[in-house]
Structures are given as C-alpha cells and as structure tokens.
Design an enzyme around this catalytic site. Structure first.
Site, PDB file in Angstrom:
ATOM      1  N   LEU A  10     -35.029   8.019  -4.144  1.00 42.36           N
ATOM      2  CA  LEU A  10     -34.586   9.149  -4.970  1.00 42.36           C
ATOM      3  C   LEU A  10     -35.757  10.065  -5.334  1.00 42.36           C
ATOM      4  O   LEU A  10     -35.634  11.291  -5.311  1.00 42.36           O
ATOM      5  CB  LEU A  10     -33.883   8.641  -6.238  1.00 42.36           C
ATOM      6  CG  LEU A  10     -33.334   9.721  -7.159  1.00 42.36           C
ATOM      7  CD1 LEU A  10     -32.275  10.570  -6.473  1.00 42.36           C
ATOM      8  CD2 LEU A  10     -32.764   9.098  -8.437  1.00 42.36           C
ATOM      9  N   ASN A  25     -13.819   8.892   9.532  1.00 44.38           N
ATOM     10  CA  ASN A  25     -14.898   7.998   9.978  1.00 44.38           C
ATOM     11  C   ASN A  25     -16.254   8.691  10.008  1.00 44.38           C
ATOM     12  O   ASN A  25     -17.285   8.030   9.871  1.00 44.38           O
ATOM     13  CB  ASN A  25     -14.551   7.448  11.370  1.00 44.38           C
ATOM     14  CG  ASN A  25     -15.750   6.838  12.054  1.00 44.38           C
ATOM     15  OD1 ASN A  25     -16.148   5.713  11.790  1.00 44.38           O
ATOM     16  ND2 ASN A  25     -16.396   7.620  12.946  1.00 44.38           N
ATOM     17  N   ALA A  26     -16.270  10.018  10.206  1.00 41.45           N
ATOM     18  CA  ALA A  26     -17.554  10.729  10.340  1.00 41.45           C
ATOM     19  C   ALA A  26     -18.450  10.392   9.157  1.00 41.45           C
ATOM     20  O   ALA A  26     -18.004  10.368   8.005  1.00 41.45           O
ATOM     21  CB  ALA A  26     -17.316  12.237  10.405  1.00 41.45           C
ATOM     22  N   THR A  56     -24.503  -0.661  16.071  1.00 42.77           N
ATOM     23  CA  THR A  56     -24.317   0.701  16.598  1.00 42.77           C
ATOM     24  C   THR A  56     -25.688   1.369  16.673  1.00 42.77           C
ATOM     25  O   THR A  56     -26.698   0.782  16.270  1.00 42.77           O
ATOM     26  CB  THR A  56     -23.455   1.577  15.658  1.00 42.77           C
ATOM     27  OG1 THR A  56     -24.134   1.680  14.403  1.00 42.77           O
ATOM     28  CG2 THR A  56     -22.067   1.035  15.444  1.00 42.77           C
ATOM     29  N   ASN A  74     -28.381   0.145  -1.789  1.00 43.93           N
ATOM     30  CA  ASN A  74     -29.418  -0.080  -0.778  1.00 43.93           C
ATOM     31  C   ASN A  74     -30.623   0.785  -1.112  1.00 43.93           C
ATOM     32  O   ASN A  74     -30.459   1.958  -1.446  1.00 43.93           O
ATOM     33  CB  ASN A  74     -28.884   0.372   0.584  1.00 43.93           C
ATOM     34  CG  ASN A  74     -28.979  -0.723   1.608  1.00 43.93           C
ATOM     35  OD1 ASN A  74     -29.518  -1.797   1.333  1.00 43.93           O
ATOM     36  ND2 ASN A  74     -28.447  -0.452   2.772  1.00 43.93           N
ATOM     37  N   ASP A 104     -15.199  15.792  16.492  1.00 47.15           N
ATOM     38  CA  ASP A 104     -16.635  15.589  16.245  1.00 47.15           C
ATOM     39  C   ASP A 104     -17.307  16.953  16.185  1.00 47.15           C
ATOM     40  O   ASP A 104     -16.683  17.978  16.489  1.00 47.15           O
ATOM     41  CB  ASP A 104     -17.279  14.697  17.320  1.00 47.15           C
ATOM     42  CG  ASP A 104     -18.413  13.845  16.732  1.00 47.15           C
ATOM     43  OD1 ASP A 104     -19.393  14.445  16.222  1.00 47.15           O
ATOM     44  OD2 ASP A 104     -18.331  12.602  16.765  1.00 47.15           O
ATOM     45  N   ARG A 119     -18.591   8.925  19.413  1.00 45.89           N
ATOM     46  CA  ARG A 119     -19.407   7.748  19.721  1.00 45.89           C
ATOM     47  C   ARG A 119     -19.231   6.696  18.611  1.00 45.89           C
ATOM     48  O   ARG A 119     -18.518   6.929  17.625  1.00 45.89           O
ATOM     49  CB  ARG A 119     -20.885   8.133  19.834  1.00 45.89           C
ATOM     50  CG  ARG A 119     -21.476   8.551  18.492  1.00 45.89           C
ATOM     51  CD  ARG A 119     -22.951   8.845  18.606  1.00 45.89           C
ATOM     52  NE  ARG A 119     -23.614   8.668  17.341  1.00 45.89           N
ATOM     53  CZ  ARG A 119     -24.709   9.319  16.964  1.00 45.89           C
ATOM     54  NH1 ARG A 119     -25.268  10.196  17.788  1.00 45.89           N
ATOM     55  NH2 ARG A 119     -25.261   9.078  15.798  1.00 45.89           N
ATOM     56  N   TYR A 163     -26.304   7.945   0.105  1.00 45.76           N
ATOM     57  CA  TYR A 163     -25.308   7.264   0.944  1.00 45.76           C
ATOM     58  C   TYR A 163     -24.458   6.294   0.103  1.00 45.76           C
ATOM     59  O   TYR A 163     -23.227   6.274   0.203  1.00 45.76           O
ATOM     60  CB  TYR A 163     -26.042   6.518   2.060  1.00 45.76           C
ATOM     61  CG  TYR A 163     -25.149   5.878   3.093  1.00 45.76           C
ATOM     62  CD1 TYR A 163     -24.539   6.637   4.090  1.00 45.76           C
ATOM     63  CD2 TYR A 163     -24.928   4.505   3.093  1.00 45.76           C
ATOM     64  CE1 TYR A 163     -23.737   6.049   5.061  1.00 45.76           C
ATOM     65  CE2 TYR A 163     -24.128   3.895   4.053  1.00 45.76           C
ATOM     66  CZ  TYR A 163     -23.532   4.669   5.033  1.00 45.76           C
ATOM     67  OH  TYR A 163     -22.737   4.081   5.994  1.00 45.76           O
ATOM     68  N   ASP A 168     -16.975  20.896  12.804  1.00 42.42           N
ATOM     69  CA  ASP A 168     -17.781  20.292  11.748  1.00 42.42           C
ATOM     70  C   ASP A 168     -16.849  20.070  10.559  1.00 42.42           C
ATOM     71  O   ASP A 168     -16.292  21.029  10.014  1.00 42.42           O
ATOM     72  CB  ASP A 168     -18.947  21.234  11.374  1.00 42.42           C
ATOM     73  CG  ASP A 168     -19.872  20.589  10.355  1.00 42.42           C
ATOM     74  OD1 ASP A 168     -19.403  19.737   9.567  1.00 42.42           O
ATOM     75  OD2 ASP A 168     -21.064  20.943  10.343  1.00 42.42           O
TER      76      ASP A 168
HETATM   77  P1  NAD Z   1     -22.716   7.172  14.315  1.00 40.16           P
HETATM   78  O1  NAD Z   1     -23.841   7.962  13.772  1.00 40.16           O
HETATM   79  O2  NAD Z   1     -22.899   6.409  15.585  1.00 40.16           O
HETATM   80  O3  NAD Z   1     -21.432   8.114  14.514  1.00 40.16           O
HETATM   81  C1  NAD Z   1     -21.010   9.037  13.526  1.00 40.16           C
HETATM   82  C2  NAD Z   1     -20.273  10.177  14.205  1.00 40.16           C
HETATM   83  O4  NAD Z   1     -19.895  11.108  13.180  1.00 40.16           O
HETATM   84  C3  NAD Z   1     -21.148  10.935  15.215  1.00 40.16           C
HETATM   85  O5  NAD Z   1     -20.455  11.120  16.422  1.00 40.16           O
HETATM   86  C4  NAD Z   1     -21.418  12.263  14.501  1.00 40.16           C
HETATM   87  O6  NAD Z   1     -21.598  13.370  15.384  1.00 40.16           O
HETATM   88  C5  NAD Z   1     -20.145  12.418  13.662  1.00 40.16           C
HETATM   89  N1  NAD Z   1     -20.352  13.363  12.570  1.00 40.16           N
HETATM   90  C6  NAD Z   1     -21.418  13.408  11.715  1.00 40.16           C
HETATM   91  N2  NAD Z   1     -21.292  14.477  10.898  1.00 40.16           N
HETATM   92  C7  NAD Z   1     -20.126  15.087  11.222  1.00 40.16           C
HETATM   93  C8  NAD Z   1     -19.471  16.233  10.743  1.00 40.16           C
HETATM   94  N3  NAD Z   1     -20.002  16.995   9.769  1.00 40.16           N
HETATM   95  N4  NAD Z   1     -18.289  16.607  11.305  1.00 40.16           N
HETATM   96  C9  NAD Z   1     -17.774  15.869  12.315  1.00 40.16           C
HETATM   97  N5  NAD Z   1     -18.355  14.769  12.821  1.00 40.16           N
HETATM   98  C10 NAD Z   1     -19.521  14.374  12.276  1.00 40.16           C
HETATM   99  O7  NAD Z   1     -22.261   6.216  13.121  1.00 40.16           O
HETATM  100  P2  NAD Z   1     -21.417   4.844  13.127  1.00 40.16           P
HETATM  101  O8  NAD Z   1     -22.371   3.726  12.973  1.00 40.16           O
HETATM  102  O9  NAD Z   1     -20.442   4.819  14.231  1.00 40.16           O
HETATM  103  O10 NAD Z   1     -20.669   4.983  11.720  1.00 40.16           O
HETATM  104  C11 NAD Z   1     -19.344   5.457  11.583  1.00 40.16           C
HETATM  105  C12 NAD Z   1     -18.927   5.375  10.126  1.00 40.16           C
HETATM  106  O11 NAD Z   1     -19.068   4.023   9.666  1.00 40.16           O
HETATM  107  C13 NAD Z   1     -19.791   6.216   9.191  1.00 40.16           C
HETATM  108  O12 NAD Z   1     -18.974   6.738   8.158  1.00 40.16           O
HETATM  109  C14 NAD Z   1     -20.771   5.212   8.626  1.00 40.16           C
HETATM  110  O13 NAD Z   1     -21.277   5.633   7.385  1.00 40.16           O
HETATM  111  C15 NAD Z   1     -19.893   3.999   8.509  1.00 40.16           C
HETATM  112  N6  NAD Z   1     -20.633   2.718   8.469  1.00 40.16           N
HETATM  113  C16 NAD Z   1     -21.361   2.290   9.537  1.00 40.16           C
HETATM  114  C17 NAD Z   1     -22.032   1.071   9.445  1.00 40.16           C
HETATM  115  C18 NAD Z   1     -22.832   0.503  10.597  1.00 40.16           C
HETATM  116  O14 NAD Z   1     -23.364  -0.608  10.457  1.00 40.16           O
HETATM  117  N7  NAD Z   1     -22.948   1.184  11.730  1.00 40.16           N
HETATM  118  C19 NAD Z   1     -21.960   0.320   8.274  1.00 40.16           C
HETATM  119  C20 NAD Z   1     -21.216   0.799   7.211  1.00 40.16           C
HETATM  120  C21 NAD Z   1     -20.544   2.002   7.328  1.00 40.16           C
END
Ligand code: NAD
Length: 435
Positions: A284, A275-276, A376, A334, A228, A207, A340, A251
């Site tokens: 903290l 990307n995960a 997202t 943040n 995933d 996703r 994070y 995982d």
């Molecule tokens: P999301 O939560 O919609 O999707 C993340 C996906 O990673 C999910 O499908 C989840 O099941 C999978 N995942 C989580 N843990 C996992 C694991 N241990 N093994 C395999 N898969 C795993 O998040 P997103 O918004 O699509 O973000 C994707 C990436 O972009 C992430 O690394 C996030 O930190 C980064 N990011 C997102 C944003 C944003 O604004 N959405 C901003 C900066 C960075």
C-alpha cells in the site's frame, strides 16, 4: 508452469523418497473426462438419527453411482439433517468412524445438514458443529479425497449440487459448506448438456480460467460469447471458433460496455460469467492511485456496472445465472494485494447482497467462485518460493487447474441450480489460507 513434485510423487522412487523425507505427497486427482464422467465405484448412504429429508434415495440413485457392494465406496453420503442436539452428534461419529478408512482413493464424503434454526440454539449448535467436523475431516482424509457439507431442505432442489459433488467435476473442491434453498429446480432434458439452447457470456475468456470456463459451458451445450480486451482479439477469435461461439472484443471497463453487450445479444443472455481480472501488486505504501483504480475498476467496478445494467435492461433472462469470480485473496488477504484483496472481497459482498433481490425481482441467481492457487500464467509469474507455498498449503497439496474453476462455474450456471443462490464456493483444494 508444470508441478514437478506432482509428477515425481507419482513414480515409485518418488513415493519412496517423499515418504522417507516427510514431504507432501499429493495424489493425482481424478478429474472429469469423456472416458470417465462418473466416479468409479459405489455409493454408501448413511444416516445419523432421523432424517429430515424426503426423496433423497431416488436423487442419489440418479447420480450414476450404484450402491456400494465392495466395501470400498467411491462416495459416502451422511444424512445428518435430523441431528438436533449434542447427543445427536454421536450418530455422526457412529456412522462415519467405521467406514472412513475404506473410502476409495479420490473418493467423496458429502455430509448433509439442515439450516440453522434461529429459535433452537441446541439444533443450531449441533448443525454448526457439522461444519467444523467436515472441514477437519477434509484436512485429514488425504489421498485426493474430498469432504463437503451441503445444507438443504429439499433433496430434489439440491440434485444438481449433489451430482456435482459426487462426480469427478468437483475434484479440487473440498472443505466447503454450500447452502441450498427449497426452490424447485427444473431438471434438464439431458444432464450431460444442461445448457443446450442457452447463451453464455464469459469475460476475460481469451485465455486462462476464462477460456476453460467458456470451453466447459460449450461442452454442456451453451452458445458462448468470448469477451476480452481488443488487444486479445485474435486469441478470443481462436477460442470462439474452436467452441462454435462468437468473440466480442471489448474492454469491460468501457463506459458503454453493458450497452455493447446488450447490442451483441438481441435475444438476451442466460449465463453471465464475470471472470476478467487483473493484478497490479504493490504494498500500500508504494501503490499509486492508478494501480489501485485499475484493479478495483476491472475486478469490481465493471462487474457491478454491467450486472446492474444487464439486469435492469432485461438482457439477463428469467432463469438466468450470474457467476462472478472472487478469490481466496479476498478472504485471507495477501501482502502486496490491498487493491486485489479489496476488489475480490467486494465480489463476495455483491453476491451476498444482490442474490435474494435478483432472484425475487428477475429470477436470476448470483453466486461466486473463489479460486485458490490455480495453475495459470498469472500464478506462473509468482516467485518460486511463494508459488510453492501457495501450491502446497491446501488439503490436496497441489494447485488446481482452470478446469476445476470451470466445472464449478458450470454447476452454478446450470438451469437445475436455481436453489443455489448467494453462495461463494471456494475452488482451492481447502487452502489453509483464509480457512
Ligand atoms: P489471466 O490473466 O490468465 O486472464 C485474465 C483475462 O482477463 C485475460 O484474457 C485478460 O485479457 C482479460 N481481461 C483483463 N482485463 C480486462 C478488461 N478490462 N476487459 C476484458 N477482459 C479483460 O487470469 P486467470 O488466472 O485466468 O484469472 C481469471 C480470473 O480468476 C481473474 O478474475 C482472477 O483474479 C481470478 N483468480 C485467479 C487465480 C489463479 O490462481 N490464477 C486465483 C484466484 C482468482
């Protein structure tokens, strides 16, 4: 979560009201689509002083943009590689001052600079000045226009970068400084399907951003493996079926994750997209060790482990590409995200340190995308006021889409992007955070 302000300001009453109230007026960005693969309009090629580049004109001619003959260029490229001192910067002003107002809505300004010369502080000062210049221009140019700086020594090696920045694919990338090296780049047979015959694995692709990345890599010809967690297996299978790829329920933090990936890819891997990612926000003082560990392990520990194992096993083939996902939270920090922010800053460290060695030892490049506010599920869950602040506090006054991160990732994954290594490219509309 829909951006209602963006829809509203697209209407006549919306434009009137937002102007009267002095509210942000985001332009609707012109993103890539099959119907509109190129920017609409011509290109204006300017030079400040004597150019240090050869072969730039033929590369620009191949971008799909003809010379501008309308006085409303869709893109302006300023070659400032020959600027060697403060006096030379006058040429930057002289070239862009008369034309900057005429750049078409949603257009591009790309400034070309040279690497900083450690033996010449006048050249270094003038070339560094181009960063402040380009970033300031990005903040003031408005109308969905972007401004970016590319440092290059060889126009052909930078061709994939110039094509990306001079296209609708880079709609949400602004205020960036991208350094390209002199490695010769292999031009693909077909620039529309540069990943044909290549295999790409995207983690967290069931996703969100990962799904969009998998879709874009498949569109560019790659056979995709959608990895995933097992509980998202059904979604991962749907994505894989739609893209003609395969799902890998796994995982990524599992001790045998790299071995399972290698086993699933006996013919090797060309593109690895880390990307995960997860968030577990707490200040903290309230953060238990398990939440700290969960975030560090998914976002950074597993990235390091799988990268090391897949490189040393030779699963990642020569010419391979690693693209990791950082975040502007790792640059600006943040509240509530010490875990994070640490994990995402760690990605930047990994990329900068490993990139030269991975290229020298394995022929593999290592880069990162650092998304800003992307629309997202992750950001839809953010409280309204913080969400609105994150969305608007950037030069384009709106959030990005998963497709914006996906297009940037695809450019870095491109076989012709071998000259781009060790870069962290923000996809943040030039966010004020961490600027
Ligand atoms: P999301 O939560 O919609 O999707 C993340 C996906 O990673 C999910 O499908 C989840 O099941 C999978 N995942 C989580 N843990 C996992 C694991 N241990 N093994 C395999 N898969 C795993 O998040 P997103 O918004 O699509 O973000 C994707 C990436 O972009 C992430 O690394 C996030 O930190 C980064 N990011 C997102 C944003 C944003 O604004 N959405 C901003 C900066 C960075």
């Amino acid at each position: 979560m829909a951006d209602r302000c963006l829809s509203f300001t697209g209407t006549a009453p919306g434009r009137f009201l937002t102007r009267r109230l002095g509210l942000p007026r985001p332009a609707v960005l012109k993103r890539w689509s099959p119907e509109r693969p190129d920017l609409e309009g011509g290109l204006l090629h300017l030079t400040a002083g004597a150019s240090a580049l050869v072969r730039l004109a033929p590369v620009l001619a191949r971008t799909g943009l003809g010379p501008d003959d309308t006085g409303r260029p869709a893109a302006v490229v300023l070659d400032a590689t020959g600027v060697r001192d403060v006096d030379g910067l006058a040429g930057v002003h002289a070239a862009l001052h008369p034309v900057v107002r005429s750049v078409a809505t949603g257009g591009r300004v790309v400034v070309l600079g040279a690497p900083l010369d450690p033996a010449d502080h006048h050249q270094a000062a003038a070339q560094q000045a181009l960063e402040g210049f380009t970033r300031s221009l990005g903040k003031e140019i408005g109308g969905g226009r972007t401004a970016n700086l590319v440092r290059l020594t060889d126009a052909r090696a930078a061709e994939s970068t110039l094509r990306f920045l001079l296209s609708p694919r880079s709609a949400y990338v602004s205020g960036q400084v991208i350094a390209t090296g002199g490695q010769d780049a292999t031009a693909p047979d077909d620039w529309n399907r540069p990943l044909a015959g290549r295999t790409a694995l995207v983690t967290g692709a069931a996703r969100g951003i990962g799904e969009a990345v998998a879709g874009t890599l498949a569109r560019e010809g790659a056979r995709v493996v959608v990895l995933d967690v097992p509980r998202a297996e059904q979604d991962a299978r749907h994505v894989a079926e739609r893209l003609g790829g395969t799902a890998l329920p796994l995982d990524i933090t599992a001790a045998d994750a790299a071995a399972r990936i290698a086993e699933a890819l006996p013919d090797g891997l060309d593109v690895l997209v880390h990307n995960a990612g997860v968030t577990r926000d707490r200040r903290l003082a309230n953060m238990p060790a398990d939440l700290w560990h969960a975030v560090l392990d998914v976002n950074l520990g597993s990235v390091l482990r799988t990268t090391d194992a897949l490189l040393s096993a030779g699963t990642l083939k020569p010419g391979g590409r690693i693209v990791a996902t950082a975040s502007i939270a790792g640059i600006a920090g943040n509240t509530g995200q010490t875990n994070y922010g640490a994990s995402k800053a760690g990605i930047t460290g990994l990329v900068r340190s490993l990139a030269p060695r991975a290229l020298a030892g394995h022929g593999v490049t290592v880069n990162a995308v650092a998304p800003g506010f992307i629309e997202t599920r992750m950001t839809a869950a953010v409280p309204l006021l913080i969400r609105e602040a994150g969305r608007r506090m950037n030069s384009l006054a709106q959030g990005g889409l998963p497709a914006d991160v996906a297009e940037t990732t695809a450019w870095l994954a491109h076989p012709a992007s071998g000259a781009v290594n060790g870069q962290v490219v923000r996809v943040c509309g030039q966010s004020m955070l961490g600027a």
